[in-house]
Design a protein around this motif. Structure first.
Motif, PDB file in Angstrom:
ATOM      1  N   VAL A 182      91.966 -36.627   0.316  1.00  0.00           N
ATOM      2  CA  VAL A 182      91.549 -37.537   1.396  1.00  0.00           C
ATOM      3  C   VAL A 182      90.185 -37.072   1.911  1.00  0.00           C
ATOM      4  O   VAL A 182      89.820 -35.904   1.794  1.00  0.00           O
ATOM      5  CB  VAL A 182      92.564 -37.564   2.568  1.00  0.00           C
ATOM      6  CG1 VAL A 182      93.951 -37.960   2.088  1.00  0.00           C
ATOM      7  CG2 VAL A 182      92.608 -36.234   3.292  1.00  0.00           C
ATOM      8  N   PRO A 183      89.424 -37.994   2.493  1.00  0.00           N
ATOM      9  CA  PRO A 183      88.151 -37.603   3.102  1.00  0.00           C
ATOM     10  C   PRO A 183      88.385 -36.853   4.414  1.00  0.00           C
ATOM     11  O   PRO A 183      89.429 -37.028   5.049  1.00  0.00           O
ATOM     12  CB  PRO A 183      87.451 -38.938   3.369  1.00  0.00           C
ATOM     13  CG  PRO A 183      88.497 -39.993   3.289  1.00  0.00           C
ATOM     14  CD  PRO A 183      89.668 -39.455   2.555  1.00  0.00           C
ATOM     15  N   VAL A 184      87.425 -36.027   4.798  1.00  0.00           N
ATOM     16  CA  VAL A 184      87.527 -35.349   6.094  1.00  0.00           C
ATOM     17  C   VAL A 184      86.226 -35.526   6.874  1.00  0.00           C
ATOM     18  O   VAL A 184      85.140 -35.310   6.368  1.00  0.00           O
ATOM     19  CB  VAL A 184      87.884 -33.846   5.937  1.00  0.00           C
ATOM     20  CG1 VAL A 184      86.798 -33.068   5.206  1.00  0.00           C
ATOM     21  CG2 VAL A 184      88.170 -33.218   7.308  1.00  0.00           C
ATOM     22  N   GLY A 185      86.407 -35.973   8.136  1.00  0.00           N
ATOM     23  CA  GLY A 185      85.303 -36.091   9.085  1.00  0.00           C
ATOM     24  C   GLY A 185      85.730 -35.356  10.338  1.00  0.00           C
ATOM     25  O   GLY A 185      85.667 -34.126  10.404  1.00  0.00           O
ATOM     26  N   GLY A 186      86.272 -36.090  11.307  1.00  0.00           N
ATOM     27  CA  GLY A 186      86.872 -35.451  12.477  1.00  0.00           C
ATOM     28  C   GLY A 186      88.184 -34.777  12.142  1.00  0.00           C
ATOM     29  O   GLY A 186      88.614 -33.848  12.809  1.00  0.00           O
ATOM     30  N   LEU A 243      84.714 -31.707  12.931  1.00  0.00           N
ATOM     31  CA  LEU A 243      86.154 -31.462  12.861  1.00  0.00           C
ATOM     32  C   LEU A 243      86.702 -31.133  14.253  1.00  0.00           C
ATOM     33  O   LEU A 243      86.181 -30.259  14.941  1.00  0.00           O
ATOM     34  CB  LEU A 243      86.394 -30.282  11.904  1.00  0.00           C
ATOM     35  CG  LEU A 243      87.834 -29.981  11.508  1.00  0.00           C
ATOM     36  CD1 LEU A 243      88.434 -31.131  10.704  1.00  0.00           C
ATOM     37  CD2 LEU A 243      87.879 -28.691  10.681  1.00  0.00           C
ATOM     38  N   GLY A 244      87.733 -31.849  14.660  1.00  0.00           N
ATOM     39  CA  GLY A 244      88.312 -31.632  15.981  1.00  0.00           C
ATOM     40  C   GLY A 244      89.030 -30.286  16.070  1.00  0.00           C
ATOM     41  O   GLY A 244      89.382 -29.680  15.060  1.00  0.00           O
ATOM     42  N   GLU A 245      89.269 -29.841  17.290  1.00  0.00           N
ATOM     43  CA  GLU A 245      89.864 -28.515  17.487  1.00  0.00           C
ATOM     44  C   GLU A 245      91.309 -28.470  16.988  1.00  0.00           C
ATOM     45  O   GLU A 245      91.647 -27.607  16.152  1.00  0.00           O
ATOM     46  CB  GLU A 245      89.752 -28.128  18.968  1.00  0.00           C
ATOM     47  CG  GLU A 245      89.903 -26.640  19.221  1.00  0.00           C
ATOM     48  CD  GLU A 245      91.341 -26.205  19.126  1.00  0.00           C
ATOM     49  OE1 GLU A 245      91.595 -25.080  18.651  1.00  0.00           O
ATOM     50  OE2 GLU A 245      92.236 -27.014  19.523  1.00  0.00           O
ATOM     51  N   PRO A 246      92.189 -29.406  17.401  1.00  0.00           N
ATOM     52  CA  PRO A 246      93.558 -29.356  16.856  1.00  0.00           C
ATOM     53  C   PRO A 246      93.572 -29.625  15.352  1.00  0.00           C
ATOM     54  O   PRO A 246      94.376 -29.031  14.626  1.00  0.00           O
ATOM     55  CB  PRO A 246      94.292 -30.468  17.629  1.00  0.00           C
ATOM     56  CG  PRO A 246      93.233 -31.342  18.198  1.00  0.00           C
ATOM     57  CD  PRO A 246      92.033 -30.485  18.413  1.00  0.00           C
ATOM     58  N   ASN A 247      92.667 -30.474  14.906  1.00  0.00           N
ATOM     59  CA  ASN A 247      92.585 -30.777  13.474  1.00  0.00           C
ATOM     60  C   ASN A 247      92.235 -29.520  12.677  1.00  0.00           C
ATOM     61  O   ASN A 247      92.794 -29.264  11.611  1.00  0.00           O
ATOM     62  CB  ASN A 247      91.531 -31.855  13.234  1.00  0.00           C
ATOM     63  CG  ASN A 247      91.677 -33.027  14.196  1.00  0.00           C
ATOM     64  OD1 ASN A 247      91.153 -32.967  15.306  1.00  0.00           O
ATOM     65  ND2 ASN A 247      92.429 -34.044  13.819  1.00  0.00           N
ATOM     66  N   PHE A 248      91.301 -28.747  13.220  1.00  0.00           N
ATOM     67  CA  PHE A 248      90.927 -27.488  12.584  1.00  0.00           C
ATOM     68  C   PHE A 248      92.127 -26.554  12.472  1.00  0.00           C
ATOM     69  O   PHE A 248      92.410 -25.976  11.410  1.00  0.00           O
ATOM     70  CB  PHE A 248      89.798 -26.816  13.391  1.00  0.00           C
ATOM     71  CG  PHE A 248      89.584 -25.382  13.022  1.00  0.00           C
ATOM     72  CD1 PHE A 248      89.005 -25.029  11.811  1.00  0.00           C
ATOM     73  CD2 PHE A 248      89.979 -24.362  13.890  1.00  0.00           C
ATOM     74  CE1 PHE A 248      88.822 -23.700  11.469  1.00  0.00           C
ATOM     75  CE2 PHE A 248      89.798 -23.034  13.551  1.00  0.00           C
ATOM     76  CZ  PHE A 248      89.217 -22.700  12.343  1.00  0.00           C
ATOM     77  N   ARG A 249      92.870 -26.422  13.551  1.00  0.00           N
ATOM     78  CA  ARG A 249      94.019 -25.499  13.533  1.00  0.00           C
ATOM     79  C   ARG A 249      95.067 -25.930  12.505  1.00  0.00           C
ATOM     80  O   ARG A 249      95.620 -25.112  11.764  1.00  0.00           O
ATOM     81  CB  ARG A 249      94.652 -25.412  14.926  1.00  0.00           C
ATOM     82  CG  ARG A 249      93.889 -24.484  15.871  1.00  0.00           C
ATOM     83  CD  ARG A 249      94.683 -24.264  17.154  1.00  0.00           C
ATOM     84  NE  ARG A 249      94.616 -25.441  18.019  1.00  0.00           N
ATOM     85  CZ  ARG A 249      95.573 -25.791  18.892  1.00  0.00           C
ATOM     86  NH1 ARG A 249      96.677 -25.065  18.996  1.00  0.00           N
ATOM     87  NH2 ARG A 249      95.425 -26.863  19.650  1.00  0.00           N
ATOM     88  N   ILE A 250      95.320 -27.235  12.454  1.00  0.00           N
ATOM     89  CA  ILE A 250      96.323 -27.738  11.500  1.00  0.00           C
ATOM     90  C   ILE A 250      95.873 -27.490  10.063  1.00  0.00           C
ATOM     91  O   ILE A 250      96.640 -26.996   9.221  1.00  0.00           O
ATOM     92  CB  ILE A 250      96.573 -29.251  11.733  1.00  0.00           C
ATOM     93  CG1 ILE A 250      97.247 -29.471  13.091  1.00  0.00           C
ATOM     94  CG2 ILE A 250      97.414 -29.845  10.608  1.00  0.00           C
ATOM     95  CD1 ILE A 250      97.226 -30.915  13.567  1.00  0.00           C
TER      96      ILE A 250
END
Lengths: 321, 321
Positions: B180-184, B241-248
């Motif tokens: 999948v693509p990744v942005g935020g 990249l968002g903060e919760p997204n980064f952690r996940i």
């Protein structure tokens, strides 16, 4: 085909559905709210442009190829086709492991020839007249013993094309009308048989290029008109309505709408923008017919078979206009 | 979102699937033999470009909107978005019958703004800086009492985006890898949670523009990199990249491939030619990643989420090159 060729019936469509099931895709039925809003009706698109080899043609070709007895099959199949049927027959033959000969006229669309060759078919080039095509076909048949699979008049081809409408009705049982393009009439007549068999109250509307409106004239006069010189961007719809196809459509009371190429190109662009699907002009004409006759379709549930998507993305017809 | 925001779990993805089922489309999983042959692997495309409002974003937006308590819902929702999330939130809000405010930065893609406005949202224009967006969002929130639905860091949005992978796995149970693509990181982190919950052996690969490769650097360093100035045609992947997204993503061991825009445009053209689907560059990048790393994917079963299709057909990026 002679006038006494037996016509396929609804049971033949059901048999075709079972025969092609291991090979053909069940294409999705798609919707787009923006197109509904623009058309003023509810549109359900059977996306046969996502069929194997890029068009509904694979259904009929597959049904014809897998109907052959083993000894006939080993000698292969032959057809003349400006494109999608050739590619479809080549793929079906490859899946059965038999030879496929395709007679291609000069001037056929480049991207479609590439598809045919890519499926491993043997190409035989000829001049772009009906006589030259038929002579070359006969020559290939004599030399190879291959069975001719006509692009739209063959009963197994007609029955196979009817399976698209069968699937559409299975997913969208409460349609009021189905719109398909008409050229030689394989899809149109197969759809007529499918509707009569399982949804006799659903109206059938055929979309035909105004510059190749032989089906319209033929059904109005009650006899085949075969002397029209086609002038349309819809390369898949330049053929003349076949004899058995004519009889089936006449008996089922199909209605024809003649559509200008400009409206077809506009519909093609609209499908790309709102449905995200690239279809060829010969497919987009069905949506163009709905948009050109808003009162006729207002508030109704309209099934549209998007028949094929074999277009060169570098030559989209609205670019550079 | 602060670093202690609770992260969504697999149960939240399951809840989201049930919540959005009455509203979202189950998009088809599509294949194209020509692309398989070119890529040397088996590709299964989850066509989220056919989702309502033209992108997977509707899943997360719909989950967030329909999770709201009634009294909060009546005050509406607000977001800042360069496009697809704005349109998706506007549609979700319209379906629930509540107001939607969308803060749009200068320079946003014209066709995407038209989609947002077309869904009945109230547009608030601002300068194209993060600070200006956030200030305008805060101002709208104060004035209206609307709930902020962040495009990718909101837990309900992440859970909603995970439902696309859930459906993909349901149709194609034996995948080896999902790209999948990744942005935020909304789709990426939602997909990570869905895979971990129901297919933990399936690898997750993220495709990121080389000109906006903050996720790659963040996951390599183990901390968020937030100072990259994006330079890419993929307008949907320019966010950080968002903060919760980064952690996940860090916790799930996701791998990132950085892809040049030229490869992405070539993949976009290829998808139009062979899958007949118009997708935006931010979606085509996932196929570009597979084609750029043939050995990594050779012979494997690869699921690809085609995230969105909101492209202007008059401005295809290979035309006029």
């Amino acid at each position: 085909m002679p006038a006494d060729t037996p016509l396929p019936h609804f049971d033949d469509v059901l048999d075709a559905a079972a025969r092609i099931a291991p090979h053909a895709r069940t294409t999705p039925v798609l919707r787009a709210g923006a197109l509904d809003a623009h058309a003023g009706c509810r549109l359900l698109f059977k996306a046969e442009c996502l069929q194997r080899a890029g068009a509904f043609k694979f259904r009929g070709a597959c049904n014809a190829v897998f109907s052959l007895e083993d000894d006939a099959a080993t000698r292969g199949v032959v057809t003349h086709s400006s494109g999608n049927h050739g590619a479809a027959l080549a793929l079906a033959a490859r899946l059965r492991g038999i030879p496929c000969h395709v007679v291609v006229p000069e001037g056929a669309v480049r991207s479609k020839l590439a598809l045919i060759a890519g499926q491993g078919a043997i190409l035989h080039r000829c001049e772009a007249t009906i006589a030259a095509r038929e002579a070359m076909c006969a020559q290939v048949q004599r030399a190879s013993g291959a069975t001719l699979v006509h692009p739209y008049a063959h009963p197994r081809v007609i029955a196979g094309q009817g399976t698209a409408a069968l699937e559409l009705l299975g997913e969208a049982a409460d349609l009021d009308v189905v719109v398909v393009p008409v050229g030689g009439g394989g899809l149109a007549s197969g759809t007529a048989i499918a509707l009569a068999g399982c949804a006799p109250n659903v109206e059938l509307v055929l979309a035909e290029p105004a510059g190749a409106a032989d089906a319209l004239q033929s059904l109005e006069r009650g006899e085949r008109v075969t002397d029209i010189v086609p002038d349309t961007i819809c390369d898949g719809l330049r053929g003349t309505l076949g004899e058995p196809n004519f009889r089936i459509l006449r008996d089922h009371g199909a209605q024809v709408l003649a559509i200008d190429d400009d409206a077809t190109v506009a519909a093609m662009r609209r499908l790309l923008e709102h449905l995200k699907l690239l279809v060829e002009p010969s497919s987009a004409i069905a949506l163009a017919a709905v948009l050109a006759h808003p009162q006729r379709f207002a508030g109704r549930r309209v099934g549209i078979v998007l028949s094929g998507g074999n277009v060169d993305p570098d030559r989209l017809p609205w670019a550079g206009r």
